[in-house]
Design a protein around this motif. Structure first.
Motif, PDB file in Angstrom:
ATOM      1  N   ARG A  18      35.294  36.886  33.497  1.00  0.00           N
ATOM      2  CA  ARG A  18      36.284  37.629  34.378  1.00  0.00           C
ATOM      3  C   ARG A  18      37.002  38.901  33.562  1.00  0.00           C
ATOM      4  N   LEU A  19      37.279  38.697  32.310  1.00  0.00           N
ATOM      5  CA  LEU A  19      38.179  39.551  31.670  1.00  0.00           C
ATOM      6  C   LEU A  19      36.962  40.845  31.411  1.00  0.00           C
ATOM      7  N   ASN A  20      35.887  40.620  30.945  1.00  0.00           N
ATOM      8  CA  ASN A  20      34.846  41.541  30.886  1.00  0.00           C
ATOM      9  C   ASN A  20      34.616  42.318  32.313  1.00  0.00           C
ATOM     10  N   VAL A  21      34.504  41.613  33.267  1.00  0.00           N
ATOM     11  CA  VAL A  21      34.348  42.247  34.858  1.00  0.00           C
ATOM     12  C   VAL A  21      35.546  43.176  34.730  1.00  0.00           C
ATOM     13  N   GLU A  22      36.760  42.901  34.671  1.00  0.00           N
ATOM     14  CA  GLU A  22      37.958  43.732  35.002  1.00  0.00           C
ATOM     15  C   GLU A  22      37.976  44.822  34.113  1.00  0.00           C
ATOM     16  N   GLU A  23      37.573  44.748  32.914  1.00  0.00           N
ATOM     17  CA  GLU A  23      37.487  45.892  31.714  1.00  0.00           C
ATOM     18  C   GLU A  23      36.364  46.897  32.709  1.00  0.00           C
ATOM     19  N   GLN A  24      35.065  46.639  32.903  1.00  0.00           N
ATOM     20  CA  GLN A  24      34.039  47.244  33.237  1.00  0.00           C
ATOM     21  C   GLN A  24      34.431  48.127  34.660  1.00  0.00           C
ATOM     22  N   VAL A  25      34.880  47.384  35.628  1.00  0.00           N
ATOM     23  CA  VAL A  25      35.365  47.833  36.739  1.00  0.00           C
ATOM     24  C   VAL A  25      36.413  48.973  36.659  1.00  0.00           C
ATOM     25  N   ILE A  26      37.395  48.857  35.643  1.00  0.00           N
ATOM     26  CA  ILE A  26      38.341  49.722  35.291  1.00  0.00           C
ATOM     27  C   ILE A  26      37.860  51.062  35.002  1.00  0.00           C
ATOM     28  N   SER A  27      36.810  50.816  34.093  1.00  0.00           N
ATOM     29  CA  SER A  27      36.008  52.020  33.709  1.00  0.00           C
ATOM     30  C   SER A  27      35.013  52.444  34.410  1.00  0.00           C
ATOM     31  N   ASP A  36      42.471  55.641  38.584  1.00  0.00           N
ATOM     32  CA  ASP A  36      43.075  54.931  37.403  1.00  0.00           C
ATOM     33  C   ASP A  36      43.285  53.558  38.032  1.00  0.00           C
ATOM     34  N   LEU A  37      43.047  52.288  37.488  1.00  0.00           N
ATOM     35  CA  LEU A  37      43.343  51.009  37.792  1.00  0.00           C
ATOM     36  C   LEU A  37      44.195  50.231  36.675  1.00  0.00           C
ATOM     37  N   THR A  38      44.844  49.226  37.040  1.00  0.00           N
ATOM     38  CA  THR A  38      45.456  48.393  36.105  1.00  0.00           C
ATOM     39  C   THR A  38      44.661  46.914  36.117  1.00  0.00           C
ATOM     40  N   PRO A  39      44.485  46.175  35.383  1.00  0.00           N
ATOM     41  CA  PRO A  39      43.947  44.842  35.407  1.00  0.00           C
ATOM     42  C   PRO A  39      44.563  43.866  36.413  1.00  0.00           C
ATOM     43  N   GLN A  40      45.705  44.382  36.818  1.00  0.00           N
ATOM     44  CA  GLN A  40      46.659  43.533  37.712  1.00  0.00           C
ATOM     45  C   GLN A  40      46.059  43.794  39.228  1.00  0.00           C
ATOM     46  N   ALA A  41      45.500  44.989  39.365  1.00  0.00           N
ATOM     47  CA  ALA A  41      44.974  45.421  40.730  1.00  0.00           C
ATOM     48  C   ALA A  41      43.484  44.872  41.042  1.00  0.00           C
ATOM     49  N   ILE A  42      42.954  44.084  39.927  1.00  0.00           N
ATOM     50  CA  ILE A  42      41.670  43.655  40.237  1.00  0.00           C
ATOM     51  C   ILE A  42      41.629  42.287  40.425  1.00  0.00           C
ATOM     52  N   LYS A  43      40.862  41.556  41.397  1.00  0.00           N
ATOM     53  CA  LYS A  43      40.921  40.200  41.390  1.00  0.00           C
ATOM     54  C   LYS A  43      39.126  40.103  41.569  1.00  0.00           C
ATOM     55  N   PHE A  44      38.520  39.127  40.698  1.00  0.00           N
ATOM     56  CA  PHE A  44      36.801  38.912  40.822  1.00  0.00           C
ATOM     57  C   PHE A  44      36.933  37.551  41.204  1.00  0.00           C
ATOM     58  N   VAL A  45      36.509  37.110  42.446  1.00  0.00           N
ATOM     59  CA  VAL A  45      36.072  35.807  42.855  1.00  0.00           C
ATOM     60  C   VAL A  45      34.965  35.723  43.608  1.00  0.00           C
ATOM     61  N   GLY A  46      34.017  34.860  43.032  1.00  0.00           N
ATOM     62  CA  GLY A  46      32.760  34.486  44.051  1.00  0.00           C
ATOM     63  C   GLY A  46      32.130  35.956  44.087  1.00  0.00           C
ATOM     64  N   GLY A  47      31.863  36.627  43.019  1.00  0.00           N
ATOM     65  CA  GLY A  47      31.119  37.714  43.216  1.00  0.00           C
ATOM     66  C   GLY A  47      31.530  38.839  43.934  1.00  0.00           C
ATOM     67  N   VAL A  48      32.673  38.984  44.092  1.00  0.00           N
ATOM     68  CA  VAL A  48      33.355  39.999  45.274  1.00  0.00           C
ATOM     69  C   VAL A  48      34.727  40.503  44.251  1.00  0.00           C
ATOM     70  N   VAL A  49      34.663  41.976  44.071  1.00  0.00           N
ATOM     71  CA  VAL A  49      35.686  42.458  43.464  1.00  0.00           C
ATOM     72  C   VAL A  49      36.637  43.194  44.440  1.00  0.00           C
ATOM     73  N   SER A  50      37.922  42.581  44.265  1.00  0.00           N
ATOM     74  CA  SER A  50      38.767  42.990  45.319  1.00  0.00           C
ATOM     75  C   SER A  50      40.070  43.814  44.596  1.00  0.00           C
ATOM     76  N   LEU A  51      40.115  45.021  45.149  1.00  0.00           N
ATOM     77  CA  LEU A  51      41.054  46.036  44.316  1.00  0.00           C
ATOM     78  C   LEU A  51      42.237  46.027  45.324  1.00  0.00           C
ATOM     79  N   SER A  52      43.348  45.938  44.691  1.00  0.00           N
ATOM     80  CA  SER A  52      44.656  46.191  45.389  1.00  0.00           C
ATOM     81  C   SER A  52      45.146  47.607  44.974  1.00  0.00           C
ATOM     82  N   ILE A  53      44.752  48.608  45.869  1.00  0.00           N
ATOM     83  CA  ILE A  53      45.094  50.099  45.637  1.00  0.00           C
ATOM     84  C   ILE A  53      45.553  50.623  47.110  1.00  0.00           C
ATOM     85  N   SER A  54      45.685  51.827  46.943  1.00  0.00           N
ATOM     86  CA  SER A  54      46.268  52.707  48.252  1.00  0.00           C
ATOM     87  C   SER A  54      45.186  52.757  48.974  1.00  0.00           C
TER      88      SER A  54
END
Length: 85
Positions: A18-27, A36-54
């Protein structure tokens, strides 16, 4: 009887993934979309990345979703990411 370290070793791989996915998704999102994303804006559950962004940033992610998925898969071939929302 299991020791606590054996019990925690079961979850170590999942947390590291999960941490590796967050880092790679940000990049990848920064490279492909310029967002630009923060780790708090990313959720990775069940193969789906959800982003909390505008909403405007979500539209950019939606437009470039295929490129994002290809780039994420290239960086993380062992982790299955099916969708970015």
């Amino acid at each position: 009887m299991f020791s606590i370290s054996q019990l925690l070793d079961r979850f170590k791989g999942k947390i590291a993934d999960r941490l590796n996915v967050e880092e790679q998704v940000i990049s990848v999102v920064k490279e492909v979309c310029g967002i630009d994303l923060t780790p708090q804006a990313i959720k990775f559950v069940g193969g789906v990345v959800s982003l909390s962004i505008s909403p405007a940033a979500k539209q950019m992610v939606y437009i470039k979703k295929e490129q994002l998925l290809i780039a994420i898969h290239a960086r993380l071939p062992s982790v299955i990411v099916r969708d970015v929302r």
